[in-house]
Design a protein around this motif. Structure first.
Motif, PDB file in Angstrom:
ATOM      1  N   ARG A 130       1.191  -1.419  -0.114  1.00 60.93           N
ATOM      2  CA  ARG A 130      -0.125   0.227  -0.103  1.00 60.93           C
ATOM      3  C   ARG A 130       0.563   1.196   0.206  1.00 60.93           C
ATOM      4  O   ARG A 130       1.013   2.401  -0.944  1.00 60.93           O
ATOM      5  CB  ARG A 130      -0.731  -0.367   1.202  1.00 60.93           C
ATOM      6  CG  ARG A 130      -1.989   0.735   1.114  1.00 60.93           C
ATOM      7  CD  ARG A 130      -2.610   1.044   3.015  1.00 60.93           C
ATOM      8  NE  ARG A 130      -3.301   2.868   2.886  1.00 60.93           N
ATOM      9  CZ  ARG A 130      -4.451   2.984   2.949  1.00 60.93           C
ATOM     10  NH1 ARG A 130      -4.823   2.514   2.831  1.00 60.93           N
ATOM     11  NH2 ARG A 130      -4.684   4.024   3.328  1.00 60.93           N
ATOM     12  N   PRO A 131       2.149   1.529   0.628  1.00 60.22           N
ATOM     13  CA  PRO A 131       2.640   2.921   1.244  1.00 60.22           C
ATOM     14  C   PRO A 131       3.760   2.929  -0.514  1.00 60.22           C
ATOM     15  O   PRO A 131       3.195   4.204  -1.026  1.00 60.22           O
ATOM     16  CB  PRO A 131       3.693   2.537   1.778  1.00 60.22           C
ATOM     17  CG  PRO A 131       2.668   1.090   2.663  1.00 60.22           C
ATOM     18  CD  PRO A 131       2.357   0.779   1.961  1.00 60.22           C
ATOM     19  N   ALA A 132       3.860   1.622  -0.870  1.00 56.46           N
ATOM     20  CA  ALA A 132       4.914   2.332  -2.546  1.00 56.46           C
ATOM     21  C   ALA A 132       3.122   2.593  -3.416  1.00 56.46           C
ATOM     22  O   ALA A 132       3.540   3.216  -3.974  1.00 56.46           O
ATOM     23  CB  ALA A 132       5.409   1.257  -2.651  1.00 56.46           C
ATOM     24  N   MET A 133       1.987   1.982  -2.926  1.00 59.69           N
ATOM     25  CA  MET A 133       1.032   2.161  -4.048  1.00 59.69           C
ATOM     26  C   MET A 133       0.842   3.501  -4.352  1.00 59.69           C
ATOM     27  O   MET A 133       0.511   4.362  -5.465  1.00 59.69           O
ATOM     28  CB  MET A 133       0.449   1.282  -4.674  1.00 59.69           C
ATOM     29  CG  MET A 133       0.213  -0.125  -5.064  1.00 59.69           C
ATOM     30  SD  MET A 133       1.344  -0.157  -6.638  1.00 59.69           S
ATOM     31  CE  MET A 133       2.914  -0.153  -6.083  1.00 59.69           C
ATOM     32  N   MET A 134       0.470   4.201  -2.993  1.00 60.05           N
ATOM     33  CA  MET A 134      -0.098   5.496  -2.880  1.00 60.05           C
ATOM     34  C   MET A 134       0.457   6.847  -3.263  1.00 60.05           C
ATOM     35  O   MET A 134       0.560   7.542  -4.031  1.00 60.05           O
ATOM     36  CB  MET A 134      -0.351   5.512  -1.373  1.00 60.05           C
ATOM     37  CG  MET A 134      -1.109   5.041  -0.788  1.00 60.05           C
ATOM     38  SD  MET A 134      -3.285   4.971  -2.431  1.00 60.05           S
ATOM     39  CE  MET A 134      -3.932   6.748  -1.095  1.00 60.05           C
ATOM     40  N   ASP A 152      -8.418   8.903   2.192  1.00 55.72           N
ATOM     41  CA  ASP A 152      -9.067   9.817   2.708  1.00 55.72           C
ATOM     42  C   ASP A 152      -9.498  10.832   1.455  1.00 55.72           C
ATOM     43  O   ASP A 152      -9.770  10.693   0.336  1.00 55.72           O
ATOM     44  CB  ASP A 152      -7.635  11.210   2.734  1.00 55.72           C
ATOM     45  CG  ASP A 152      -8.833  12.748   2.908  1.00 55.72           C
ATOM     46  OD1 ASP A 152      -9.840  13.326   2.801  1.00 55.72           O
ATOM     47  OD2 ASP A 152      -7.281  13.733   2.936  1.00 55.72           O
ATOM     48  N   THR A 153     -12.003  10.241   1.413  1.00 55.21           N
ATOM     49  CA  THR A 153     -12.364  10.582   0.431  1.00 55.21           C
ATOM     50  C   THR A 153     -12.392  11.933  -0.035  1.00 55.21           C
ATOM     51  O   THR A 153     -12.524  12.339  -1.595  1.00 55.21           O
ATOM     52  CB  THR A 153     -13.057  10.598   0.727  1.00 55.21           C
ATOM     53  OG1 THR A 153     -14.051  10.688   1.870  1.00 55.21           O
ATOM     54  CG2 THR A 153     -13.458   8.663   0.959  1.00 55.21           C
ATOM     55  N   GLU A 154     -11.686  12.998   0.839  1.00 58.62           N
ATOM     56  CA  GLU A 154     -11.482  14.757   0.271  1.00 58.62           C
ATOM     57  C   GLU A 154     -10.680  14.808  -0.962  1.00 58.62           C
ATOM     58  O   GLU A 154     -10.284  15.048  -1.981  1.00 58.62           O
ATOM     59  CB  GLU A 154     -11.710  15.403   1.105  1.00 58.62           C
ATOM     60  CG  GLU A 154     -12.695  15.238   2.201  1.00 58.62           C
ATOM     61  CD  GLU A 154     -12.143  16.565   3.389  1.00 58.62           C
ATOM     62  OE1 GLU A 154     -11.590  16.785   3.212  1.00 58.62           O
ATOM     63  OE2 GLU A 154     -13.323  16.236   3.833  1.00 58.62           O
ATOM     64  N   ARG A 271     -12.177  -6.424   1.828  1.00 64.11           N
ATOM     65  CA  ARG A 271     -11.978  -5.443   0.896  1.00 64.11           C
ATOM     66  C   ARG A 271     -11.086  -4.833   0.181  1.00 64.11           C
ATOM     67  O   ARG A 271     -10.752  -4.074   0.588  1.00 64.11           O
ATOM     68  CB  ARG A 271     -13.472  -4.859   0.538  1.00 64.11           C
ATOM     69  CG  ARG A 271     -14.008  -5.191  -0.645  1.00 64.11           C
ATOM     70  CD  ARG A 271     -15.962  -4.053  -0.385  1.00 64.11           C
ATOM     71  NE  ARG A 271     -16.847  -4.989   0.387  1.00 64.11           N
ATOM     72  CZ  ARG A 271     -17.594  -5.847  -0.683  1.00 64.11           C
ATOM     73  NH1 ARG A 271     -17.232  -5.818  -1.722  1.00 64.11           N
ATOM     74  NH2 ARG A 271     -18.594  -6.168   0.045  1.00 64.11           N
ATOM     75  N   LEU A 272     -11.176  -4.522  -1.416  1.00 61.68           N
ATOM     76  CA  LEU A 272     -10.051  -4.603  -2.271  1.00 61.68           C
ATOM     77  C   LEU A 272     -11.051  -2.956  -2.411  1.00 61.68           C
ATOM     78  O   LEU A 272     -11.723  -3.264  -3.123  1.00 61.68           O
ATOM     79  CB  LEU A 272      -9.034  -5.080  -2.768  1.00 61.68           C
ATOM     80  CG  LEU A 272      -8.139  -4.751  -3.347  1.00 61.68           C
ATOM     81  CD1 LEU A 272      -7.260  -4.947  -3.114  1.00 61.68           C
ATOM     82  CD2 LEU A 272      -8.328  -5.374  -4.956  1.00 61.68           C
ATOM     83  N   PHE A 273     -10.516  -1.944  -2.928  1.00 62.42           N
ATOM     84  CA  PHE A 273     -10.420  -0.713  -2.934  1.00 62.42           C
ATOM     85  C   PHE A 273      -9.864  -0.367  -4.481  1.00 62.42           C
ATOM     86  O   PHE A 273      -8.498  -0.530  -4.116  1.00 62.42           O
ATOM     87  CB  PHE A 273     -10.854   0.450  -2.149  1.00 62.42           C
ATOM     88  CG  PHE A 273     -11.463   0.387  -0.520  1.00 62.42           C
ATOM     89  CD1 PHE A 273     -12.989   0.241  -0.686  1.00 62.42           C
ATOM     90  CD2 PHE A 273     -11.023  -0.221   0.160  1.00 62.42           C
ATOM     91  CE1 PHE A 273     -13.976   0.454  -0.007  1.00 62.42           C
ATOM     92  CE2 PHE A 273     -11.653  -1.145   1.316  1.00 62.42           C
ATOM     93  CZ  PHE A 273     -13.211  -0.520   1.625  1.00 62.42           C
ATOM     94  N   ILE A 274     -10.516   0.118  -5.285  1.00 62.83           N
ATOM     95  CA  ILE A 274     -10.415   0.755  -6.143  1.00 62.83           C
ATOM     96  C   ILE A 274      -9.634   2.499  -6.461  1.00 62.83           C
ATOM     97  O   ILE A 274     -10.974   2.915  -5.501  1.00 62.83           O
ATOM     98  CB  ILE A 274     -10.865   0.585  -7.947  1.00 62.83           C
ATOM     99  CG1 ILE A 274     -10.878  -1.204  -7.948  1.00 62.83           C
ATOM    100  CG2 ILE A 274     -10.001   1.438  -9.075  1.00 62.83           C
ATOM    101  CD1 ILE A 274     -12.034  -1.016  -8.827  1.00 62.83           C
ATOM    102  N   VAL A 275      -8.680   3.373  -6.045  1.00 58.65           N
ATOM    103  CA  VAL A 275      -8.851   4.897  -5.591  1.00 58.65           C
ATOM    104  C   VAL A 275      -7.824   5.595  -6.431  1.00 58.65           C
ATOM    105  O   VAL A 275      -6.787   4.891  -7.193  1.00 58.65           O
ATOM    106  CB  VAL A 275      -7.995   4.615  -4.352  1.00 58.65           C
ATOM    107  CG1 VAL A 275      -7.596   6.159  -4.016  1.00 58.65           C
ATOM    108  CG2 VAL A 275      -8.270   3.844  -3.625  1.00 58.65           C
TER     109      VAL A 275
END
Length: 303
Positions: A130-134, A152-154, A271-275
Motif C-alpha cells: 500500500r505505501p509504495a502504491m500510494m 481520505d475521500t476528500e 475488501r479491495l478498493f480502487i482509488v
C-alpha cells in the motif's frame, strides 16, 4: 533547469556503471557524455558519482537523483503518449498499481473487456504494498491504485471491489492444524507464524487481525515476515512457520500436496478498493476504463 535528455544520460551511466559503455549505448563520444554529466553536477552543486578506475558508483545525492529521474522520465513519457493518442480511437497506456489479492481478477477481467473493444489500449500493472502504491499514485506515476484500507475521500475517489476476500493461514500438510477444516484464534497462540510486514507495522489489517486473534502480535511466536506472498509460501514450504494471508493469493495445485490453506473461524473478511486522485485529468482510455469498472460493479451489486 534539468534537461530530460541529460537525465536519460545519467540513468544510462547509472545502469551501465561505466561512462564508456553508456556512451556506446547512447551513441555518443565519451568526452561529450562526460562533459554533459560534469555540467549537470556543476549546475546542481553536487557530486553525483564517484568515477573509479573500473566502475562508476553513485553518491547519496546520485542515488536520490536516480530515483527522481526515473519518476520524471516515466511521467514525461506517459504525458507524451497521452497527448499523442488518437481522439477517434482509445489507445495509449493505463497504469495500475496493485496489492496482492484475488479480487484483482475482477479488474483484469474488466480490462480484458475494454481491450477486446479497443485493442490498442495497453495496461501497465505494478505490484507492491500500500505505501509504495500510494506514493506512485500521489506522484502521478500510476492512474489508480488497488489497495486495502480506507483513504481520505476528500483527496481520492474510491470504488470498492465487488468481491470479498477472506483471511486464513497457509500450512504445510504435515502440520497438525491441516487436519482441521477451519482455524480458531486459540489454534494460533502457540503456532510459529509468518506475518506480512504491513500487518506488523500497523499499516493495514493489523488491528482487525489482532482483535480476531485476541492477542497482540508481540505475545505470539512470529518467526518470519514477508512482503510478497510467493516468497511467504516458500517460507512455509521450507518449515519457517505458517503464514497468515488472504485466501487465493497463492494458487495451490492438486498435484502439489505439500501445502494447504485453512480459513479462519469466525470468518475474517476484507475488501479491495480502487482509488484514484480527485480532479485528476485522465486520458480517454483511463476515463473509459473507470466508467466500465463502475458499470461492471453496478451489474454485480444489483444482481
Amino acid at each position: 533547469m534539468l534537461d530530460l535528455r541529460v537525465l536519460n544520460y545519467f540513468l544510462t551511466v547509472a545502469r551501465e556503471e561505466s561512462i564508456t559503455r553508456a556512451a556506446e549505448a547512447l551513441h555518443l563520444s565519451q568526452p561529450t557524455l562526460s562533459r554533459q554529466l560534469r555540467d549537470m553536477e556543476d549546475m546542481l552543486g553536487k557530486e553525483l558519482m564517484i568515477r573509479g578506475p573500473r566502475r562508476i558508483t553513485l553518491t547519496e545525492d546520485g542515488l536520490f537523483l536516480k530515483k527522481r529521474a526515473e519518476e520524471i522520465l516515466s511521467l514525461a513519457s506517459n504525458t507524451e503518449q497521452e497527448l499523442r493518442s488518437d481522439d477517434t480511437e482509445l489507445n495509449g497506456h493505463i497504469h495500475i498499481g496493485s496489492a496482492e489479492s484475488d479480487s484483482v481478477r475482477f479488474i483484469m477481467r474488466t480490462a480484458h473487456i475494454l481491450q477486446t473493444q479497443y485493442p490498442a489500449l495497453h495496461f501497465d500493472i505494478t505490484s507492491g504494498d500500500r505505501p509504495a502504491m500510494m506514493e506512485l499514485l500521489d506522484k502521478g506515476l500510476i492512474d489508480m491504485a488497488l489497495i486495502y484500507g480506507h483513504v481520505d475521500t476528500e483527496k481520492y475517489e474510491v470504488l470498492p471491489c465487488p468481491a470479498t476476500d477472506h483471511w486464513g493461514i497457509l500450512l504445510r500438510r504435515d502440520n497438525p492444524l491441516s487436519q482441521k477444516e477451519t482455524i480458531t484464534p486459540h489454534d494460533l497462540w502457540k503456532e510459529k507464524l509468518i506475518v506480512s510486514n504491513q500487518v506488523l507495522q500497523g499499516d493495514i489489517h493489523g488491528d482487525a487481525l489482532q482483535i480476531w486473534i485476541q492477542k497482540p502480535f508481540a505475545d505470539l511466536h512470529v518467526s518470519a515476515t514477508y512482503n510478497l506472498a510467493y516468497n511467504a509460501s516458500l517460507m512455509v514450504s521450507e518449515g519457517l512457520g505458517s503464514c497468515i494471508m488472504l485466501e487465493k493469493i497463492i494458487r495451490l495445485l492438486p498435484e502439489d500436496p505439500a501445502l494447504c490453506f485453512r480459513l479462519f473461524n469466525p470468518s475474517l473478511e476484507d475488501r479491495l478498493f480502487i482509488v484514484w486522485k480527485r480532479f485528476q485529468l485522465f486520458s480517454k482510455g483511463t476515463q473509459a476504463f473507470i466508467g466500465l469498472l463502475k458499470q461492471e460493479i453496478s451489474k454485480i451489486t444489483s444482481a
